[in-house]
Write a protein that holds these residues in place. Structure first.
Motif, PDB file in Angstrom:
ATOM      1  N   UNK A   1      37.188  42.865  44.808  1.00  0.00           N
ATOM      2  CA  UNK A   1      36.919  41.122  44.407  1.00  0.00           C
ATOM      3  C   UNK A   1      36.809  41.035  42.874  1.00  0.00           C
ATOM      4  N   UNK A   2      37.656  39.828  42.329  1.00  0.00           N
ATOM      5  CA  UNK A   2      37.284  38.826  41.975  1.00  0.00           C
ATOM      6  C   UNK A   2      36.015  38.667  41.263  1.00  0.00           C
ATOM      7  N   UNK A   3      34.798  38.808  40.505  1.00  0.00           N
ATOM      8  CA  UNK A   3      33.664  37.817  39.906  1.00  0.00           C
ATOM      9  C   UNK A   3      33.261  37.065  39.446  1.00  0.00           C
ATOM     10  N   UNK A   4      33.423  36.316  39.394  1.00  0.00           N
ATOM     11  CA  UNK A   4      32.450  34.922  38.227  1.00  0.00           C
ATOM     12  C   UNK A   4      31.762  34.119  38.546  1.00  0.00           C
ATOM     13  N   UNK A   5      31.133  33.865  37.215  1.00  0.00           N
ATOM     14  CA  UNK A   5      29.775  33.608  36.916  1.00  0.00           C
ATOM     15  C   UNK A   5      29.701  32.218  36.401  1.00  0.00           C
ATOM     16  N   UNK A   6      29.026  31.224  37.165  1.00  0.00           N
ATOM     17  CA  UNK A   6      29.067  29.705  36.270  1.00  0.00           C
ATOM     18  C   UNK A   6      27.977  28.780  36.166  1.00  0.00           C
ATOM     19  N   UNK A   7      27.084  28.564  34.675  1.00  0.00           N
ATOM     20  CA  UNK A   7      26.652  27.945  35.056  1.00  0.00           C
ATOM     21  C   UNK A   7      26.432  26.706  35.485  1.00  0.00           C
ATOM     22  N   UNK A   8      26.393  25.379  34.473  1.00  0.00           N
ATOM     23  CA  UNK A   8      26.284  23.851  34.990  1.00  0.00           C
ATOM     24  C   UNK A   8      27.209  23.630  34.160  1.00  0.00           C
TER      25      UNK A   8
END
Length: 315
Positions: free
Chosen positions: A170-177
């Motif tokens: 799985x590709x794991x992506x982190x995002x903020x505002x």
């Protein structure tokens, strides 16, 4: 396998995890546009709502399924006849097992093209503590996990490792505002530049995931760790897999994490015994990986006492 004529894009995640926001944005993008018709199946209603006028402009029709018992092969077949979609986008209910849908008989030509899981980073630990089995079922076959509402203070590397134990691809992506966070370097709890990188028992999971994600960091270096011997059939007389067991969602649901290892001592090793392995790391094509992966070349394999706690942790 039959060719997929009508691809299904399955969007999963718990309530208020950002599924609707993600889909509402994606459906409007040029890169996701198609000439034909899109069928959007909504299985959960959150606080966010779709702009129906924009959906119509994008040639998207909507069907709502509020009760899990109504999500049946017959209902999907009826949608296929009525709408004749060119693709299907499904916002799945976070309280329904994804595996149940994965096993469902679909209309002819329909098939899951991509699974994306949305996660609210602010509630992730609560859900993992109380609904881990549901979450692990959700991510087991997903292609991408998007953590939104992230903060730089969140233990993001630990979150990532938790996903990787359930689904290594799985590709794991982190995002903020403001959008996707820049790639961050996970600080390792061992000396990566030591002549022999000693992997403490409590750090095995951290090393396993990092080696899989960043093999170039370890190729040519020597590592030392303790693990249990597994000898799968068909690997050859000099190959075995030293590794550890990780619990994915419950004591009955575990996975063995280990890399292929070559050693002249393999014929003398007993299945299930505990060993301390000192080995040089390579990255090679192996049938077991169906491609390239970490291969260990052992300098020494010594029988040792079993660890008090065999389970792998990713904190």
């Amino acid at each position: 396998m039959d060719e997929i004529r009508v691809p299904i894009y399955l969007i999963t995640g718990f309530l208020e995890s950002g599924k609707t926001t993600f889909l509402d944005f994606t459906l409007q993008q040029d890169y996701f546009a198609i000439d034909g018709k899109t069928l959007l199946i909504l299985c959960e209603e959150g606080e966010e709502e779709y702009d129906m006028n924009k959906l119509k402009l994008a040639n998207t029709v909507v069907e709502v399924i509020e009760d899990e018992k109504d999500l049946t092969p017959q209902r999907l077949a009826a949608m296929d006849i009525i709408h004749q979609p060119d693709r299907v986008v499904m916002e799945y209910n976070g309280m329904w097992l994804v595996s149940k849908f994965e096993q469902m008989k679909l209309p002819d030509g329909w098939g899951i093209e991509q699974e994306i899981t949305c996660v609210d980073a602010t509630t992730y630990q609560v859900y993992m503590a109380n609904m881990k089995s549901l979450f692990m079922d959700m991510v087991r076959n997903t292609d991408m996990v998007i953590f939104n509402r992230c903060s730089q203070d969140d233990p993001l590397p630990a979150y990532r490792r938790g996903i990787k134990v359930a689904n290594q691809s799985a590709e794991v992506i982190f995002e903020d505002e403001e959008g996707e966070l820049d790639a961050f370097q996970d600080e390792m709890p061992f000396d990566i530049n030591a002549p022999v990188i000693d992997i403490a028992p409590e750090d095995y999971g951290i090393w396993f995931v990092d080696a899989e994600d960043n093999p170039d960091t370890y190729v040519g270096k020597t590592v030392r760790f303790k693990g249990r011997v597994m000898k799968p059939r068909g690997m050859g007389s000099k190959f075995f897999v030293p590794g550890r067991t990780a619990m994915t969602c419950c004591a009955e649901d575990t996975t063995f994490l280990g890399y292929v290892c070559k050693s002249d001592d393999t014929p003398h090793l007993k299945e299930g015994s505990w060993v301390e392995v000192t080995a040089k790391v390579a990255f090679e094509n192996r049938m077991e990986y169906q491609g390239e992966g970490i291969v260990l070349y052992a300098d020494s394999v010594k029988v040792c006492e079993p660890l008090k706690d065999e389970m792998v942790y990713f904190n």
